[in-house]
Design an enzyme around this catalytic site. Structure first.
Site, PDB file in Angstrom:
ATOM      1  N   LYS A 169      38.256  -6.834  25.624  1.00  0.00           N
ATOM      2  CA  LYS A 169      37.892  -8.110  26.215  1.00  0.00           C
ATOM      3  C   LYS A 169      38.735  -9.249  25.618  1.00  0.00           C
ATOM      4  O   LYS A 169      39.942  -9.264  25.748  1.00  0.00           O
ATOM      5  CB  LYS A 169      36.398  -8.348  26.036  1.00  0.00           C
ATOM      6  CG  LYS A 169      35.514  -7.143  26.393  1.00  0.00           C
ATOM      7  CD  LYS A 169      35.687  -6.663  27.808  1.00  0.00           C
ATOM      8  CE  LYS A 169      34.593  -5.696  28.253  1.00  0.00           C
ATOM      9  NZ  LYS A 169      34.541  -4.420  27.539  1.00  0.00           N
TER      10      LYS A 169
ATOM     11  N   ASP B 219      27.237  -6.972  17.817  1.00  0.00           N
ATOM     12  CA  ASP B 219      28.332  -6.953  18.775  1.00  0.00           C
ATOM     13  C   ASP B 219      28.783  -8.396  18.990  1.00  0.00           C
ATOM     14  O   ASP B 219      28.048  -9.214  19.534  1.00  0.00           O
ATOM     15  CB  ASP B 219      27.844  -6.338  20.091  1.00  0.00           C
ATOM     16  CG  ASP B 219      28.967  -6.146  21.102  1.00  0.00           C
ATOM     17  OD1 ASP B 219      29.943  -6.916  21.067  1.00  0.00           O
ATOM     18  OD2 ASP B 219      28.856  -5.237  21.939  1.00  0.00           O
TER      19      ASP B 219
ATOM     20  N   TYR C 255      24.650  -5.044  26.646  1.00  0.00           N
ATOM     21  CA  TYR C 255      25.697  -4.293  27.329  1.00  0.00           C
ATOM     22  C   TYR C 255      25.166  -2.914  27.704  1.00  0.00           C
ATOM     23  O   TYR C 255      24.652  -2.180  26.859  1.00  0.00           O
ATOM     24  CB  TYR C 255      26.931  -4.183  26.443  1.00  0.00           C
ATOM     25  CG  TYR C 255      27.973  -3.223  26.968  1.00  0.00           C
ATOM     26  CD1 TYR C 255      28.432  -3.322  28.283  1.00  0.00           C
ATOM     27  CD2 TYR C 255      28.477  -2.216  26.165  1.00  0.00           C
ATOM     28  CE1 TYR C 255      29.375  -2.430  28.771  1.00  0.00           C
ATOM     29  CE2 TYR C 255      29.428  -1.323  26.640  1.00  0.00           C
ATOM     30  CZ  TYR C 255      29.861  -1.426  27.949  1.00  0.00           C
ATOM     31  OH  TYR C 255      30.783  -0.541  28.433  1.00  0.00           O
TER      32      TYR C 255
END
Length: 383
Positions: free
Chosen positions: A203, A178, A107
């Protein structure tokens, strides 16, 4: 003042399936006339001598959300103002001057955060292909922290979490994972020995593209409780707290997490299968499509494949942009994990890793009818 001692603890009976935990955990105590749902506690201060004293310290709405997420991940959760706030708190667990190992493609917010810290002289960053266990092992020599994404964003590389945890802990390094893409429905990193799990609650956990939040989860043992309190102190002192209304919306989203993820990842697997044969697609990336024995070993530790598919369009960046602009059902937008399907060319962002191909489109597959999604994607690819 500390929040109540049971905040963030698993509260559903042991042995329940994730779908049941998502629905039942974190409810108010049942009694005649009681509300079924936790309220939205809109207050900045509390009457003295109770479990809370100030809005930056705690909130009953936070507690309900943290209880559900903690139960799903098998640990103790904390909610933050954003996923990057949660990641910043997790990486702050190691002191200045530490060596941090992180994926070469992950990310972009996390990568930018770590690269900025390196430019400021606060850490040494070693980036490595996270699916290459041997390479990660080499990079971990003398390291203090390993940051893992699995699957990675947007390349969908899958890490061998148990092996990486063993390698990191042998060096005395903490492991932060993550779990945004997978969610606890697909994998629980704490079960593999990970020290801190991070989520962008924005999300899949919230699931409706209407809040920005983050979370951390730590194991419910003595070491995990120590990390939990350090993370809580960081949240308190930096003010990276979440609004009660947003947390309540995320709590409501959590109640349907399992059914949403199961539907979305079934759609994703079917689309990945069909896309492999599409003449306008050069390559398809999805954990259901293993490319080597190491990948198969890593995927075998998961309970699903997730709902993100990445494709390389047969053409250049402009060709990929034309596909994204030509869809009717798929929303051309950043972010992911909502009930609606969306897509984006990730290299349009300057912060994206150069490892990511220019023609790569990241597809966040939603819960619509799969044939409708396919028809729309097919016509866009052929346009």
């Amino acid at each position: 003042m500390s929040a109540p001692q049971d905040a963030g603890r698993p509260a559903s009976p042991a042995g329940l399936a994730p779908a049941t935990v998502a629905v039942t955990a974190g409810r108010p105590r049942t009694r005649p006339g009681a509300a079924v749902n936790e309220a939205v506690w809109l207050t900045s201060t509390y009457v003295a001598d109770g479990p809370y004293d100030y809005g930056r310290t705690g909130n009953p709405t936070w507690d309900a959300f943290e209880t559900v997420l903690g139960a799903l991940e098998g640990g103790r959760a904390l909610v933050y103002s954003a996923g990057l706030a949660a990641m910043a708190a997790a990486t702050a667990l190691v002191p200045d001057g530490s060596v941090v190992v992180a994926p070469s493609s992950a990310y972009s917010g996390t990568t930018t955060q770590l690269q900025l810290a390196q430019r400021q002289g606060r850490l040494t960053l070693r980036q490595v292909e996270i699916a290459d266990t041997d390479a990660v092992g080499e990079a971990l020599r003398g390291a203090d922290l390993l940051v893992v994404e699995s699957p990675t964003n947007p390349m969908l590389d899958v890490a061998d979490l148990p092996a990486l945890v063993d390698l990191a802990h042998a060096e005395g390094a903490l492991v932060v994972a993550d779990n945004t893409f997978a969610t606890p429905v697909v994998q629980r990193p704490l079960d593999h020995g990970v020290d801190v799990v991070v989520h962008s609650v924005t999300k899949y956990l919230a699931g409706h593209s209407d809040v920005v939040l983050g979370a951390t989860v730590t194991r419910d043992d003595s070491a995990g409780r120590d990390l939990h309190e350090r993370l809580r102190a960081h949240r308190h002192l930096t003010g990276s707290i979440a609004g009660p209304q947003e947390v309540w919306l995320a709590l409501r989203g959590l109640r349907t997490l399992t059914v949403r993820v199961e539907r979305a990842q079934a759609n994703a697997a079917e689309l990945a299968r069909r896309l492999q044969a599409h003449p306008a697609v050069r390559a398809v990336r999805h954990p259901s499509l293993p490319d080597d024995p190491g990948h198969a070993r890593a995927v075998a530790q998961m309970r699903g494949f997730g709902a993100i598919v990445s494709i390389e369009v047969d053409g250049d960046a402009a060709a990929a942009e034309r596909v994204a602009a030509a869809t009717r059902l798929w929303v051309h937008a950043t972010s992911l994990g909502g009930v609606e399907s969306s897509l984006e060319r990730r290299r349009r962002h300057a912060a994206e890793s150069p490892v990511v191909p220019e023609s790569l489109l990241r597809l966040s597959v939603g819960i619509e009818d799969v044939d409708d999604l396919w028809a729309d994607l097919d016509q866009a690819l052929r346009a």
